[in-house]
Design an enzyme around this catalytic site. Sequence first.
Site, mmCIF file in Angstrom:
data_model
loop_
_atom_site.group_PDB
_atom_site.id
_atom_site.type_symbol
_atom_site.label_atom_id
_atom_site.label_comp_id
_atom_site.label_asym_id
_atom_site.label_seq_id
_atom_site.Cartn_x
_atom_site.Cartn_y
_atom_site.Cartn_z
ATOM 1 C CE LYS A 126 -4.287 -1.652 1.508
ATOM 2 N NZ LYS A 126 -4.550 -1.918 2.913
ATOM 3 C CG HIS A 129 -1.275 7.019 4.296
ATOM 4 N ND1 HIS A 129 -1.281 7.644 5.518
ATOM 5 C CD2 HIS A 129 -1.771 5.779 4.497
ATOM 6 C CE1 HIS A 129 -1.765 6.822 6.417
ATOM 7 N NE2 HIS A 129 -2.064 5.682 5.835
ATOM 8 C CG HIS A 132 1.992 5.191 6.960
ATOM 9 N ND1 HIS A 132 1.308 4.795 5.840
ATOM 10 C CD2 HIS A 132 1.510 4.426 7.970
ATOM 11 C CE1 HIS A 132 0.477 3.820 6.157
ATOM 12 N NE2 HIS A 132 0.567 3.583 7.449
#
Length: 565
Positions: A126, A129, A132
């Site tokens: 993933k 983003h 994070h």
Amino acid sequence: MIDFKEKVAELVAANINIKKEEVIPLIEIPPQEDLGDYALPCFQFARTLRKAPQLIAEELVAVINQGDYFAEVKNVGPYLNFFIKRELLAKTVLEAVLSAKDNFGSSRLGAGKNVVIDFSSPNIAKPFHVGHLRSTVIGNSLYRINQFLGYHCIGINHLGDWGTQFGKLIAAYQLWGNEQEIKAEPIPALLKLYVKFHQEAENNLELEEKGRQCFKRLEEGDHEAAKLWEWFVELSLTEFNKIYQLLNVHFDYNTGESFYNDKMDGIVQLLQEKKLLKKSEGAYVVDLDEYEMPPCLILKSDGATLYPTRDITAAIYRKENYHFAKALYVTDYSQNLHFAQWFKVIELLGFDWSDQLEHVPFGRVSTEEGALKTRKGNVIFLKDLLNKAIEKARKIIEENNSTLENKDEIAAMVGIGAVIFNDLSNSKIKDIVFNWERMLSFDGETGPYVQYTHARANSVLKKGQSQSRPLDDYSALTSDEAFAVLKLLYTFPATVRKAADRNEPFFITRQIVELAQAFNKFYHQYPILVDEVDLRESRLLLVLAVKTVLKTGLYLLGIQAPERM
Ligand code: ARG
């Protein structure tokens, strides 16, 4: 350094019948300069001394001899106001910085204690983003701050590398995957597969089942499934590492959720022995009704473990192996309930260290165009965002100082520094907004502003060839402007401790912005490189201390301080 607050308390205690230790917590920092550097409200003493507070203040002023530390003590109504001897403050601070250098503000407070910091923790396959990013930036700063205070820190990247989503991804890859496409742009391609799986599954129930089977095969160690999973992990880590490299962040362990796979049976058994597991719709949960929380999910009906199961197992593993005095978990506040639930389970298991677990929640991030979304592939990829910051910094540097050497290197320090600084500019629980202009501005309360002030101090020091030695006389540093700078230097160590106590790097951000502002005021008012030697040495010493503390402050936030800009 002289503890002026303690000196206030000693003076007071010597003159009334109250212990020093009782006075200290009452001492305040007045809101205005004309009210001195410390103030003591006398209300608290009224009862013991059976006198009106104002009278107590008046009597104290009459008998207190300001002594060696204060230039003046006066009373305003029921308050006693203390004015520090400015020369003495200059001497104590500057000599402390001179001798401690880059360690000014550090301590042995945490000696012998371990702190585990679980941060960043993106999910495999993933995108990394902006949430994070915040976790990475806050966690990294807390790591540095705690280390600076003598704690032994253990930074863990708890990668999201296990769970049913990997079954879905494997299924999607087997159906529609293209190796070349994934190799070219791993995360967007994997995300695309994942999104496609969900879209198709809406009208195709078999697909969900296929995903489940794939995960089951993965859990059972099926060769093909395992190979694919390993590949996804490797590709993702390579991408994440690019970001960590840009941010200059390191972990002691990259132990993701899968690390606990072989350790969970024992924990489930323990939960069973303690009679904490309850069957609910085929699944196993720990009931938390009594604590006004929904149940904590431990096992799905098919026996699969869940996110909380892995966190509980990981915490026990970490306690056994790292003997932490404190374990921090840095995530956004949408996970508040998750942490509250499983912390409770640890407590119910009878572990007396459950209160050493601390969730460090932070607010969401948005851009001016709106919230940053992960769903439907509508994401801002972090790597692009960081590179955009570097590119913008590079342009600004080109405009301001086109002859600068190592422009690329400095653009990286400034661009990345701006992003980190922006992230740590407010109490972490506040939602933050990305605004490029503001973030990269050389004035205002920004990273580049502090970095620029540091570089300016550095260049003055180079030109001035300071002796960097204690002075015989500090009387040249008693102006209001110098005093304002000195006070901010003086309180820096306490600010670092406060930042650690509250897990709030932003106290340091604030302090160094204020220090840079106070210094620039001083700098505009007083030329540094004057002919008169003693005066020049005095001012240069102040510049040296400012440079040192700005650099340390930036370091504690995880930001580099270029010598030139
Ligand atoms: N991987 C999770 C996420 O992206 C964060 C993990 C935080 N750490 C933990 N021990 N739960 O939301």
